[in-house]
Design an enzyme around this catalytic site. Structure first.
Site, PDB file in Angstrom:
ATOM      1  CG  ASP A 146      -2.292   0.541   0.971  1.00 33.24           C
ATOM      2  OD1 ASP A 146      -2.401   1.425   0.117  1.00 33.24           O
ATOM      3  OD2 ASP A 146      -3.252   0.125   1.650  1.00 33.24           O
ATOM      4  CG  ASP A 201      -9.471   2.166  -1.023  1.00 28.21           C
ATOM      5  OD1 ASP A 201      -8.445   2.145  -1.744  1.00 28.21           O
ATOM      6  OD2 ASP A 201      -9.437   2.032   0.209  1.00 28.21           O
TER       7      ASP A 201
HETATM    8  C1  GLA Z   1      -5.969   1.370   1.410  1.00 25.94           C
HETATM    9  C2  GLA Z   1      -6.083   0.383   0.246  1.00 25.94           C
HETATM   10  C3  GLA Z   1      -7.222  -0.584   0.527  1.00 25.94           C
HETATM   11  C4  GLA Z   1      -6.973  -1.315   1.849  1.00 25.94           C
HETATM   12  C5  GLA Z   1      -6.792  -0.314   2.970  1.00 25.94           C
HETATM   13  C6  GLA Z   1      -6.331  -0.987   4.250  1.00 25.94           C
HETATM   14  O1  GLA Z   1      -7.092   2.203   1.489  1.00 25.94           O
HETATM   15  O2  GLA Z   1      -6.272   1.062  -0.972  1.00 25.94           O
HETATM   16  O3  GLA Z   1      -7.365  -1.510  -0.537  1.00 25.94           O
HETATM   17  O4  GLA Z   1      -5.841  -2.128   1.706  1.00 25.94           O
HETATM   18  O5  GLA Z   1      -5.811   0.666   2.641  1.00 25.94           O
HETATM   19  O6  GLA Z   1      -6.114  -0.088   5.289  1.00 25.94           O
END
Ligand code: GLA
Length: 390
Positions: A146, A201
């Site tokens: 990430d 997301d």
């Molecule tokens: C980010 C990523 C998500 C998930 C969250 C976890 O937002 O884009 O897919 O992994 O972190 O905290």
């Protein structure tokens, strides 16, 4: 060029390439985040692995069981190693990997190219080598990396450090870059990771799915075997979209050659969602060896391939043996499209005749010449056809 110079050039190229043999086809599996968020523990992972077997998902091709954020304890140990949260994972990740492997599946894990994960737990920036080493020793097969809480180093620099650390373990680990499309990741990531998130997301809502799809669709030229655009994980089965929209989500992700990571609770997956997830004909489009991402061909409306909701949108992808798949998507909020006649020529297809198979109905429409008729596509639904030489 002297032979020394040539050797030096080859060595530099070798060090700075991904070349890990992973991701020749997009990964298929499960990830905890979209349903469980931080509410994870070893039971959740074991149950997901069991469900992948018992529901026939492994037979359909799904093989990764991926743990997202929140698996780690709040502090590293005295040796500077990441440790699993002792309450959530009392038997550790190694034991979990052994369980998952005993089912013929693979285990994925998560960290961030920052000082902390997105949920504020210890992450891997500056600890790349020690973290990669411990994951390899646990038997981890996949890393989602990430982008939260990073310093001023650029994405290409931070992500390459982890690529090199993973490569130096000698273990085959699929490397999934999760930098949300920042720094035009698609332009540099194929030398760094096996897939890269192209957007923020996803949420379990039609508008979120549509927006993300549209952003990712125009990047079709960057996807190829070994490195894929990633428009985020599947929401099918989480209950926030009607089944027609889930069909669209699944079909378009598959044809986009996206990683297909199921994000629902598999112990409670509704039957109609499971049927979508198990559609082997549609999964086969994702796993096709030509490895091209589908491209909008007709009624694309504008450069982001999206805004046309007054006409059915036709997306096409070339498959092995000069076959093709065609998706017909209805982005309109109110009206079903009926009896649409389209010519193969309008879809840029090279032949005049094809055998046409409906991949949702599993029904052959027989050999068709010049034009074919799409009977109906309901609101937010997508019809999918495979075209083979007649
Ligand atoms: C980010 C990523 C998500 C998930 C969250 C976890 O937002 O884009 O897919 O992994 O972190 O905290």
């Amino acid at each position: 060029m002297s032979s020394y110079l040539l050797l030096a050039t080859l060595l530099v190229a070798a060090v700075h390439c991904l070349d890990n043999g992973e991701g020749l086809m997009p990964p298929l599996g499960f990830n905890t985040w979209n349903h469980f968020y931080c509410n994870i523990n070893e039971k959740v992972i074991r149950q997901a692995a069991d469900a992948i077997i018992n529901l026939g998902l492994k037979r359909a091709g799904y093989n990764y069981v991926n743990i997202d954020d929140c698996w780690m304890g709040k502090e590293r140990n005295d040796k500077g190693e990441l440790v699993p949260d002792a309450t959530r994972f009392p038997h550790g990740i190694k034991a979990l990997a052994e369980y998952v492997h005993s089912k013929g599946l693979k285990l994925g894990i998560y960290s961030s190219a920052g000082t902390k994960t997105c949920q504020g737990l210890p992450a891997s920036l500056g600890h790349e080598v020690i973290d990669a080493k411990i994951w390899a020793s646990w038997g981890v097969d996949y890393l989602k990396y990430d982008n939260c809480n990073h310093d001023s180093q650029s994405g290409p620099v931070r992500y390459a450090k982890m690529r090199d650390a993973l490569n130096s373990t000698g273990r085959h680990i699929y490397y999934s870059i999760c930098s949300w499309g920042e720094e035009e990741v698609w332009k540099w990531a194929n030398k760094v990771g096996n897939s890269w998130r192209t957007t923020g997301d996803i949420e379990d809502k039609f508008n979120s799915m549509r927006t993300i799809y549209q952003r990712n669709a125009k990047l079709y030229s960057y996807a190829a075997r070994g490195g894929w655009n990633d428009p985020d994980m599947l929401e099918v089965g989480n209950g926030g979209m009607p089944v027609a929209a889930y069909r669209t989500h699944f079909a378009l992700w598959s044809m986009a050659k996206s990683p297909m990571l199921i994000g629902c609770d598999l112990t409670k997956v509704p039957r109609d969602s499971l049927e979508i997830l198990l559609n082997k004909d549609i999964i086969a489009l994702n796993q096709d060896k030509v490895g091209k991402q589908a491209r909008c061909i007709l009624n694309c409306a504008d450069s982001d391939f999206s805004k046309d909701s007054t006409h059915p949108q036709f997306t096409v992808v070339e498959l092995e043996n000069s076959n093709y798949a065609v998706a017909v998507t209805n982005w309109n909020d109110n009206t079903a499209f009926k009896d649409m006649v389209v010519s193969f020529a309008a879809l840029n297809l090279p032949l005049k005749s094809y055998k046409v198979r409906d991949l949702w109905l599993h029904k052959d429409m027989g050999p068709v010449s010049d034009t074919f008729t799409v009977p109906t596509v309901g609101v937010h639904d997508t019809a999918v056809y495979k075209l083979t030489k007649a």
